[in-house]
Design a protein around this motif. Sequence first.
Motif, PDB file in Angstrom:
ATOM      1  N   UNK A  84       0.792  -1.219   0.000  1.00 28.20           N
ATOM      2  CA  UNK A  84       0.000   0.000   0.000  1.00 28.20           C
ATOM      3  C   UNK A  84       0.818   1.260   0.000  1.00 28.20           C
ATOM      4  N   UNK A  85       0.104   2.362   0.029  1.00 23.99           N
ATOM      5  CA  UNK A  85       0.656   3.710   0.108  1.00 23.99           C
ATOM      6  C   UNK A  85      -0.543   4.654   0.240  1.00 23.99           C
ATOM      7  N   UNK A  86      -0.558   5.764  -0.483  1.00 24.25           N
ATOM      8  CA  UNK A  86      -1.627   6.751  -0.294  1.00 24.25           C
ATOM      9  C   UNK A  86      -2.084   7.316  -1.628  1.00 24.25           C
ATOM     10  N   UNK A  87      -3.298   7.881  -1.615  1.00 23.23           N
ATOM     11  CA  UNK A  87      -3.877   8.522  -2.798  1.00 23.23           C
ATOM     12  C   UNK A  87      -3.934  10.032  -2.678  1.00 23.23           C
ATOM     13  N   UNK A  88      -3.762  10.597  -1.475  1.00 23.95           N
ATOM     14  CA  UNK A  88      -3.768  12.051  -1.336  1.00 23.95           C
ATOM     15  C   UNK A  88      -2.462  12.625  -1.862  1.00 23.95           C
ATOM     16  N   UNK A  96       2.461  10.233  -9.370  1.00 23.94           N
ATOM     17  CA  UNK A  96       2.975   8.935  -8.937  1.00 23.94           C
ATOM     18  C   UNK A  96       3.240   8.832  -7.433  1.00 23.94           C
ATOM     19  N   UNK A  97       3.487   9.954  -6.788  1.00 23.47           N
ATOM     20  CA  UNK A  97       3.799   9.955  -5.360  1.00 23.47           C
ATOM     21  C   UNK A  97       2.643   9.337  -4.583  1.00 23.47           C
ATOM     22  N   UNK A  98       2.881   8.177  -3.988  1.00 26.34           N
ATOM     23  CA  UNK A  98       1.847   7.483  -3.222  1.00 26.34           C
ATOM     24  C   UNK A  98       0.988   6.586  -4.078  1.00 26.34           C
ATOM     25  N   UNK A  99       0.355   7.164  -5.116  1.00 24.25           N
ATOM     26  CA  UNK A  99      -0.589   6.383  -5.919  1.00 24.25           C
ATOM     27  C   UNK A  99       0.110   5.216  -6.617  1.00 24.25           C
ATOM     28  N   UNK A 100       1.388   5.361  -6.950  1.00 24.74           N
ATOM     29  CA  UNK A 100       2.087   4.237  -7.578  1.00 24.74           C
ATOM     30  C   UNK A 100       2.086   3.017  -6.662  1.00 24.74           C
ATOM     31  N   UNK A 101       2.346   3.210  -5.381  1.00 27.59           N
ATOM     32  CA  UNK A 101       2.374   2.077  -4.466  1.00 27.59           C
ATOM     33  C   UNK A 101       1.026   1.414  -4.297  1.00 27.59           C
ATOM     34  N   UNK A 102      -0.036   2.225  -4.327  1.00 23.31           N
ATOM     35  CA  UNK A 102      -1.394   1.675  -4.225  1.00 23.31           C
ATOM     36  C   UNK A 102      -1.739   0.852  -5.465  1.00 23.31           C
ATOM     37  N   UNK A 127      -4.883   1.701   1.386  1.00 21.85           N
ATOM     38  CA  UNK A 127      -4.765   3.143   1.150  1.00 21.85           C
ATOM     39  C   UNK A 127      -4.766   3.808   2.517  1.00 21.85           C
ATOM     40  N   UNK A 128      -3.672   4.506   2.848  1.00 17.71           N
ATOM     41  CA  UNK A 128      -3.559   5.180   4.134  1.00 17.71           C
ATOM     42  C   UNK A 128      -4.006   6.632   3.989  1.00 17.71           C
ATOM     43  N   UNK A 129      -4.816   7.098   4.926  1.00 17.69           N
ATOM     44  CA  UNK A 129      -5.391   8.441   4.872  1.00 17.69           C
ATOM     45  C   UNK A 129      -4.372   9.505   5.270  1.00 17.69           C
ATOM     46  N   UNK A 130      -4.335  10.602   4.501  1.00 16.43           N
ATOM     47  CA  UNK A 130      -3.548  11.788   4.857  1.00 16.43           C
ATOM     48  C   UNK A 130      -2.078  11.465   5.103  1.00 16.43           C
ATOM     49  N   UNK A 131      -1.454  10.764   4.172  1.00 13.79           N
ATOM     50  CA  UNK A 131      -0.011  10.524   4.296  1.00 13.79           C
ATOM     51  C   UNK A 131       0.770  11.815   4.162  1.00 13.79           C
ATOM     52  N   UNK A 132       0.354  12.680   3.236  1.00 12.30           N
ATOM     53  CA  UNK A 132       1.166  13.855   2.927  1.00 12.30           C
ATOM     54  C   UNK A 132       1.248  14.847   4.089  1.00 12.30           C
ATOM     55  N   UNK A 133       0.181  14.995   4.841  1.00 13.63           N
ATOM     56  CA  UNK A 133       0.199  15.987   5.904  1.00 13.63           C
ATOM     57  C   UNK A 133       0.079  17.409   5.401  1.00 13.63           C
ATOM     58  N   UNK A 134      -0.248  17.585   4.120  1.00  9.49           N
ATOM     59  CA  UNK A 134      -0.313  18.936   3.574  1.00  9.49           C
ATOM     60  C   UNK A 134      -1.604  19.652   3.958  1.00  9.49           C
ATOM     61  N   UNK A 135      -2.669  18.889   4.194  1.00 10.10           N
ATOM     62  CA  UNK A 135      -3.903  19.511   4.685  1.00 10.10           C
ATOM     63  C   UNK A 135      -4.041  19.371   6.195  1.00 10.10           C
ATOM     64  N   UNK A 136      -3.760  18.184   6.719  1.00  7.43           N
ATOM     65  CA  UNK A 136      -3.850  17.927   8.155  1.00  7.43           C
ATOM     66  C   UNK A 136      -2.461  17.500   8.653  1.00  7.43           C
ATOM     67  N   UNK A 191       5.879  -1.483   0.563  1.00 12.95           N
ATOM     68  CA  UNK A 191       5.430  -0.252  -0.067  1.00 12.95           C
ATOM     69  C   UNK A 191       6.335   0.070  -1.246  1.00 12.95           C
ATOM     70  N   UNK A 192       5.742   0.144  -2.432  1.00 11.24           N
ATOM     71  CA  UNK A 192       6.462   0.570  -3.623  1.00 11.24           C
ATOM     72  C   UNK A 192       6.268   2.073  -3.794  1.00 11.24           C
ATOM     73  N   UNK A 193       7.314   2.759  -4.259  1.00  8.84           N
ATOM     74  CA  UNK A 193       7.246   4.219  -4.315  1.00  8.84           C
ATOM     75  C   UNK A 193       8.278   4.738  -5.302  1.00  8.84           C
ATOM     76  N   UNK A 194       8.001   5.900  -5.896  1.00  9.01           N
ATOM     77  CA  UNK A 194       9.065   6.575  -6.626  1.00  9.01           C
ATOM     78  C   UNK A 194      10.108   7.059  -5.612  1.00  9.01           C
ATOM     79  N   UNK A 195      11.360   7.148  -6.060  1.00 10.16           N
ATOM     80  CA  UNK A 195      12.432   7.503  -5.137  1.00 10.16           C
ATOM     81  C   UNK A 195      12.252   8.894  -4.559  1.00 10.16           C
ATOM     82  N   UNK A 196      11.768   9.845  -5.353  1.00 11.49           N
ATOM     83  CA  UNK A 196      11.653  11.251  -4.965  1.00 11.49           C
ATOM     84  C   UNK A 196      13.013  11.921  -4.811  1.00 11.49           C
TER      85      UNK A 196
END
Length: 422
Positions: A84-88, A96-102, A127-136, A191-196
């Motif tokens: 998993x990862x996140x969609x936010x 791709x950030x987050x959504x790729x892993x999902x 799918x984990x809620x609010x991974x980014x922390x940009x809103x909350x 968790x699969x992810x782009x390196x960033x």
Amino acid sequence: MSTPQNVAVNGSRLWQSLMDMAQIGATPKGGVCRLALTDLDKQGRDLFVRWCEEAGCTVSVDRMGNIFARRPGRDDSLPPVIMGSHLDSQPTGGKYDGVYGVLAGLEVVRSLNDMNYVTEAPVEVAVWTNEEGSRFAPAMVSSGVFAGVFDLDYGLSRADLDGKTMGEELARIGYAGDREVGGRKVGAYFEAHIEQGPILEIEGKTIGVVTDCQGQRWYEITFTGQEAHAGPTPMVRRKDALLGAARVVDAVNRIGMKYGPLACATVGLMQIHPNSRNVIPGRVFFTVDFRHPDDGILAAMDGELRAEVERIAGGIGLETDFQQIWYYAPIKFDESCVAAVRKGVERTGHSFRDIVSGAGHDACYLSKVAPTAMVFIPCIDGISHNEVEETTPEWSTAGCEVLLHAVLDRANAMAEQVKAPA
């Protein structure tokens, strides 16, 4: 149980899913804006749930809005292997950030269906809620509740800049689930992810085998001075809160440079009051983000920031509200899961290198309650948290192939562990 022959994923299907999801919240520069628990986030969640149900999964939602799509195993009593990862996203985020892993996790499920292959243990996509922390704030709060780092009331009470809480917004968009958050055994988490970052692309490597994740400290600082007229007020009599904040921004940068090359130090958000062109700012709220893979150095950076804030505020006559709102120590991922990722690389023949994650991920908190590892793929020019964030279909497919092999390794190994004599 042995790995099936001719294991493969459908890379073109995965890529099309990424492109379809990217239409939700699409921005003019080619990125996405799907802030957590907005109507656009709901649309992305709804699409993911529909795809999972079409793939034969059973979908459940917990009280933090975390989504779990379960594909049963031969022995469904075994703890699941979760991907998993996140969609936010960030306000100006990439596709791709987050959504790729999902969606890589979903493609693993779809590929297992294509092969008519039943894993020994069940497999889930999260799918984990609010991974980014940009809103909350803070980031990764819902996986943190799952892992017992935060309690449920804390998670649901996190508020955005308009005062709307996560609990209220989960109810509004229909994702305030009834499942308890955490408290169950997880066989493994991947968790699969782009390196960033740029390392994989610079070195010509397709896969990053993530061994560690650096620690982070987040701060919220408010300087309060005195609002005054920009014309009649002499320079020597001013209590300029923005001047103090600006000096801290410079200090943060100096601290990051001092502890480089592994340190990262950022001021990313600032609110100025009253924000009028001819009024000396009387109050400024701003954030600081410190990161380093060595917890001792992270602590040294913390000490220097506190000293600089006290010195700068005292020199101008400002009142200070200084809060560290988030901290986690550097993470070392589970050796058996890291080994499973390496086996996946060997079986697929992709080039790779071990790598330390410079960003925080839900995997950091999952590692507290489950054996955990991550799979990185390159992103072009190392750019992320940006609308121009990009990867390639080939890299996307490669990471999903490695993920599939790692999941099969762990899902089938658990059955063997259960059978083994005590």
